[in-house]
Design an enzyme around this catalytic site. Structure first.
Site, short mmCIF file in Angstrom:
data_model
loop_
_atom_site.label_atom_id
_atom_site.label_comp_id
_atom_site.label_asym_id
_atom_site.label_seq_id
_atom_site.Cartn_x
_atom_site.Cartn_y
_atom_site.Cartn_z
N TYR A 152 0.72 -1.05 0.06
CA TYR A 152 0.13 -0.07 -0.02
C TYR A 152 0.84 1.19 -0.20
CZ TYR A 152 -3.06 3.78 1.15
OH TYR A 152 -3.53 5.15 1.42
N ARG A 199 1.65 8.69 12.63
CA ARG A 199 1.33 9.90 13.45
C ARG A 199 -0.35 10.06 13.24
NH1 ARG A 199 2.25 15.54 10.65
NH2 ARG A 199 0.47 14.57 9.47
N ARG A 209 -11.20 5.26 9.39
CA ARG A 209 -10.00 4.28 8.66
C ARG A 209 -9.04 4.41 9.41
NH1 ARG A 209 -10.22 9.84 5.05
NH2 ARG A 209 -8.72 10.96 6.22
N PHE A 269 15.47 19.67 -1.26
CA PHE A 269 13.92 19.15 -1.70
C PHE A 269 13.80 17.55 -0.97
CE2 PHE A 269 11.41 16.18 -4.43
CZ PHE A 269 10.15 16.89 -4.25
C1 PS7 Z 1 5.36 15.24 -5.86
C2 PS7 Z 1 6.70 16.33 -4.10
C3 PS7 Z 1 12.00 12.77 -2.57
C4 PS7 Z 1 12.79 10.52 -3.67
C5 PS7 Z 1 0.28 14.45 -2.35
C6 PS7 Z 1 7.36 13.04 -1.40
C7 PS7 Z 1 -0.68 11.32 0.60
C8 PS7 Z 1 3.63 11.30 3.05
O1 PS7 Z 1 -2.12 12.57 5.84
O2 PS7 Z 1 0.13 15.54 2.68
O3 PS7 Z 1 -2.64 13.13 3.35
O4 PS7 Z 1 -2.23 14.99 4.71
O5 PS7 Z 1 0.94 15.14 4.82
C9 PS7 Z 1 4.80 14.94 -3.37
C10 PS7 Z 1 10.75 10.50 -2.09
C11 PS7 Z 1 1.22 12.32 -2.46
C12 PS7 Z 1 6.24 10.93 -0.87
C13 PS7 Z 1 1.44 10.84 0.14
C14 PS7 Z 1 3.46 14.50 -3.53
C15 PS7 Z 1 9.45 11.18 -1.46
C16 PS7 Z 1 -0.01 11.54 -2.60
C17 PS7 Z 1 5.20 11.64 -0.33
C18 PS7 Z 1 2.85 14.22 -2.42
C19 PS7 Z 1 8.36 10.69 -2.01
C20 PS7 Z 1 -0.27 10.57 -1.71
C21 PS7 Z 1 2.36 13.75 1.96
C22 PS7 Z 1 4.41 10.89 0.86
O6 PS7 Z 1 1.52 13.46 2.93
O7 PS7 Z 1 -0.58 13.28 4.02
C23 PS7 Z 1 5.47 15.55 -4.42
C24 PS7 Z 1 11.86 11.48 -2.70
C25 PS7 Z 1 1.42 13.45 -2.49
C26 PS7 Z 1 7.42 11.65 -1.33
C27 PS7 Z 1 0.15 10.91 -0.19
C28 PS7 Z 1 1.99 11.50 1.34
C29 PS7 Z 1 2.56 12.72 1.27
C30 PS7 Z 1 3.31 11.57 1.57
P1 PS7 Z 1 -2.05 13.55 4.64
P2 PS7 Z 1 0.54 14.54 3.55
MN MN Z 2 -4.89 9.15 0.96
MN MN Z 3 -0.87 16.69 5.51
#
Ligand code: PS7
Ligand code: MN
Ligand code: MN
Ligand code: MN
Ligand code: MN
Ligand code: MN
Length: 351
Positions: A152, A199, A209, A269
């Protein structure tokens, strides 16, 4: 008319950055700090994934509506004028979908090579989300084994790490050789996602959920709600330790990934979310407040961490510091005491 085109280009791009700043606390700054070549690309990748996640998280959408939207999202991002007004989710996220055509307009202006990476990842993330989506009342999303948990997290975050790595390479700002290992890019996303899932226990459970794997929580409680009930404090704290032990296994790989980066803006980043995650993990460890409220690192601490994430030596020092904080809190009565101390030892050794 060319004057008009420029004006409208500027306003859809401005609107995209307004959405970025509205929907993200942690990513807005590091994305805007990226080199020119990648800034808009990663901003749009973020907004597309944010749109997808808003649909995934929306408990007011029936599974009949949600499933095809998630699976088709990689096509939707090329449909000019597309918008979605039926999401009952939080206002800021809802508005992004209402005006999603601005994201699509800007996405379609990106270089073909970037569109291809984003489309490919979007297809896999959307299908993975749909595979796990359900509208049963309290559900575990079929996240039973540790393998299910990793799968997942791969769909919703590991693939984001893989996609970002492919964008870095496509831009020419990073060398293919150093970052090619998909398992390590995957691990970068899993670490962030697992800290977030751990968290957000209380917030998620209040929405009916939870993403904690049954293989972990079933050792401490007969259902997920029980963990937060009075009288179960010791089991709850030990269960939290088990979640965080599982999360800590990603750290050394992630340090290896960050060590291989050469571009300064890409390094920051990648590193800033990772140092915020380890600081959060240390704060969550053996902290019963996880079951009472949302636990967050303080603003001042976040700012200090950002200043200390300029290179791998600083980042390693931050990880060493928080690993020591975890070691100090580790309790010999915790069934995972020994495993936690071993993984902390491995992290310290890397540093
Ligand atoms: C494209 C920067 C840097 C190699 C929206 C960044 C939710 C934890 O609980 O918003 O929904 O509020 O706090 C980000 C690896 C992903 C993983 C994932 C896209 C790092 C949609 C992000 C962010 C790879 C699915 C934000 C994983 O959590 O959660 C970009 C390298 C999005 C990254 C989701 C979560 C991100 C997350 P909540 P958050
Ligand atoms: Mn989600
Ligand atoms: Mn968030
Ligand atoms: Mn979410
Ligand atoms: Mn969450
Ligand atoms: Mn949220």
């Amino acid at each position: 008319s060319s004057q008009k085109k420029i004006k409208s280009d500027r306003s859809t791009k401005t609107r995209c950055y307004e959405f970025l700043n509205m929907t993200s606390r942690s990513f807005a700054a590091v994305i805007q700090n990226l080199d020119d070549e990648l800034r808009d690309v990663v901003c749009l990748f973020y907004l597309i994934l944010r749109g997808l996640d808003t649909i995934e998280d929306d408990m007011t959408l029936s599974i009949e509506k949600k499933d095809p939207l998630l699976r088709d999202f990689y096509n939707i991002i090329r449909v000019e004028g597309w918008r979605f007004e039926e999401s009952g989710d939080q206002e800021k996220d809802r508005q992004l979908l209402v005006e999603f055509y601005v994201v699509i307009d800007e996405f379609l202006k990106l270089d073909e090579k970037y569109q291809k990476v984003i489309t490919d990842i979007c297809k896999k993330v959307g299908n993975g989300m749909a595979d796990y989506a359900t509208d049963a009342a309290l559900n575990t999303y079929g996240i039973i084994s540790l393998g299910d948990f990793d799968k997942y997290c791969h769909y919703v975050a590991g693939l984001v790490g893989i996609g970002l790595t492919n964008l870095f390479i496509a831009s020419g700002l990073e060398a293919e050789i150093a970052t090619r290992d998909e398992a390590i890019a995957n691990s970068m996303g899993l670490f962030l996602q697992k800290v977030n899932i751990t968290r957000d226990y209380l917030e998620d459970i209040s929405h009916g959920r939870c993403y904690w794997p049954k293989a972990i929580w079933s050792q401490y409680a007969s259902n997920l709600y029980e963990l937060k009930n009075p009288g179960n404090e010791t089991e709850a704290i030990n269960c939290l330790s088990a979640m965080l032990l599982n999360t800590l296994q990603h750290v050394t790989q992630n340090l290896t990934y960050m060590n291989s980066l050469r571009n300064q803006s890409i390094f920051e980043f990648c590193a800033i979310p990772q140092v915020m995650a380890i600081a959060t993990l240390a704060l969550l460890f053996r902290n019963y407040d996880v079951y009472r409220k949302v636990v967050k690192i303080r603003k001042g601490q976040t700012l200090a961490l950002i200043k200390q994430s300029k290179n791998i030596y600083q980042v390693a020092a931050v990880f060493r510091y928080y690993t020591q904080q975890i070691m100090k809190k580790n309790d010999a009565r915790d069934p995972n005491f020994l495993k936690i101390s071993i993984v902390c030892g491995q992290i310290e050794q890397w540093c």
